[in-house]
Write a protein that holds these residues in place. Structure first.
Motif, PDB file in Angstrom:
ATOM      1  N   GLU A 123       0.438  -0.893   0.068  1.00 45.99           N
ATOM      2  CA  GLU A 123      -0.353  -0.069   0.008  1.00 45.99           C
ATOM      3  C   GLU A 123       1.083   1.542  -0.075  1.00 45.99           C
ATOM      4  N   GLN A 124       1.876   1.730   1.012  1.00 45.69           N
ATOM      5  CA  GLN A 124       3.118   1.954   0.325  1.00 45.69           C
ATOM      6  C   GLN A 124       3.638   2.460  -0.583  1.00 45.69           C
ATOM      7  N   ALA A 126       2.364   2.104  -3.315  1.00 50.31           N
ATOM      8  CA  ALA A 126       0.953   2.542  -4.241  1.00 50.31           C
ATOM      9  C   ALA A 126       0.528   3.898  -4.132  1.00 50.31           C
ATOM     10  N   VAL A 127       0.986   4.261  -2.673  1.00 44.84           N
ATOM     11  CA  VAL A 127       0.776   5.342  -2.339  1.00 44.84           C
ATOM     12  C   VAL A 127       1.941   6.549  -3.736  1.00 44.84           C
ATOM     13  N   ALA A 128       3.284   5.618  -2.895  1.00 45.70           N
ATOM     14  CA  ALA A 128       4.399   6.472  -3.940  1.00 45.70           C
ATOM     15  C   ALA A 128       4.582   6.328  -5.518  1.00 45.70           C
ATOM     16  N   ASP A 129       3.835   4.817  -6.156  1.00 40.91           N
ATOM     17  CA  ASP A 129       3.952   4.943  -7.195  1.00 40.91           C
ATOM     18  C   ASP A 129       2.911   6.511  -7.666  1.00 40.91           C
ATOM     19  N   ALA A 130       2.516   6.830  -7.499  1.00 39.22           N
ATOM     20  CA  ALA A 130       0.802   7.989  -7.306  1.00 39.22           C
ATOM     21  C   ALA A 130       0.832   9.171  -7.082  1.00 39.22           C
TER      22      ALA A 130
END
Lengths: 145, 145
Positions: A123-124, A126-130
Motif C-alpha cells: 500500500e505504501q 501504491a501511494v509512492a507510485d501515484a
DNA sequence: AAATATTGTTAGACTGCCTAACTATGAGCG
DNA sequence: CGCTCATAGTTAGGCAGTCTAACAATATTT
C-alpha cells in the motif's frame, strides 16, 4: 474509458476531500497554520514576491499580503525591497522562521509517517507510485484555471 | 524503512497541499460549496444523523448543524425525526437537492476527468491503485485525532 | 508628459470552522 | 419511580482565511 474516467474522478475527488479535512485537523494544533507552512516552504530557498506567493498558494494577492503581515509580525519573514522595481516587495524567511518551519515540518511529517507505517508495504508503494501521476494531474488541473 | 517513510511523508504532504488548492479553485465557481456537495453525497442513498455527517466530514457537530441548516433553507435537504430516538435528527436529501447535486457532481467530475484524460493509462492506473491505500491512510490519520 | 498597467495595501464583508453553554431526550441504578 | 449521568443537537460568540473594491505608489507605453 470515458465512463471509467468519470468513475475514477468521483472516487478520487472523494478521497481528496477526505484527506483535506484530515490533514487540516491533524495540523491544527501546531503553532503554524497550513498556509503559513506553505508560504515558508516556498520562500525557503530564495525570497519571493507577494504576487508569486499568491499565485503558488492559489489565493489572491490581498490574502497573501495578510499572510505575509502575520508572518512578519511573528518575526518569521521580513519584507525587503526589490532593487530593480520599487513596487515589488520580496518576502524573505528569517533564521527564526527557518527554525519554526523545521519544527513544524518535522511534526507534520512524523504524523504522516506514523499513519503510513500502518499500511502494508504494497500500500505504501501504491501511494509512492501515484505521486508522480498526481503531480502531473495537478499540472493538468492548474491549466484549467 | 523509517527514513523512506519520512521522505514519502514529505512528498505526499506536498502533493496533497497542491491538490487541495487546485480542487478548491476549480470547484469555486459552482453554486454549491465543496462541503455542501460532500454532505449531499453522503445522504444520497439514505438519511444520516447530524453527528454522522460531522464525523464523516471531519468537522464538529455544530458545524454540521450549520451546513444542514443552510441546505435546508435552500430546500435541498429536510430534517426528519428518528422513530426510535427523539433526540436524533435525520437529514434527508430532497428531490431538488438530488437535482442540484447531480449538476454539481457532473461539472466537478467533468473537470477532473478532463485532467485525468491527459494522463497515460499507466498513470491513471497508478492513481486508481492508490485510492484504496489512501483510504486506509485516511483512516489511520483519523485515528490520530 | 500623460495615460495606462502593474504591484501591493487597506477596508469591509462573508464563509466555515471552532469551543462553550444550553435544551431535550435516553439510559442506568438506587 | 425518580435521580443522575450520558448523548444528540442547537444556539451564541469568536476567529481565521478568503474574497472584491478601492486606493497609493511606481513602471511602462504612447
Amino acid at each position: 474509458m470515458s465512463e471509467n474516467l468519470e468513475e475514477l474522478s468521483g472516487r478520487y475527488r472523494d478521497i481528496l476531500r477526505q484527506s483535506v479535512y484530515l490533514v487540516r485537523s491533524i495540523d491544527a494544533d501546531g503553532e503554524l497554520s497550513t498556509g503559513q507552512v506553505s508560504t515558508l516552504n516556498m520562500i525557503f530557498v530564495e525570497p519571493m514576491r507577494v504576487s508569486a506567493i499568491a499565485r503558488y498558494a492559489g489565493i489572491k494577492v490581498p490574502s497573501a499580503t495578510e499572510q505575509v503581515i502575520k508572518l512578519e509580525s511573528a518575526g518569521m519573514v521580513e519584507r525587503i525591497a526589490d532593487a530593480s522595481d520599487a513596487r515589488v516587495v520580496l518576502v524573505k524567511i528569517t533564521a527564526f522562521g527557518k527554525k519554526k518551519l523545521a519544527v513544524a515540518n518535522k511534526r507534520r511529517n512524523a504524523n504522516m509517517a506514523a499513519a503510513l507505517s500502518e499500511l502494508t508495504s504494497q500500500e505504501q508503494q501504491a501511494v509512492a507510485d501515484a505521486i508522480p501521476a498526481i503531480a502531473k494531474l495537478n499540472i493538468a488541473l492548474a491549466a484549467r484555471l
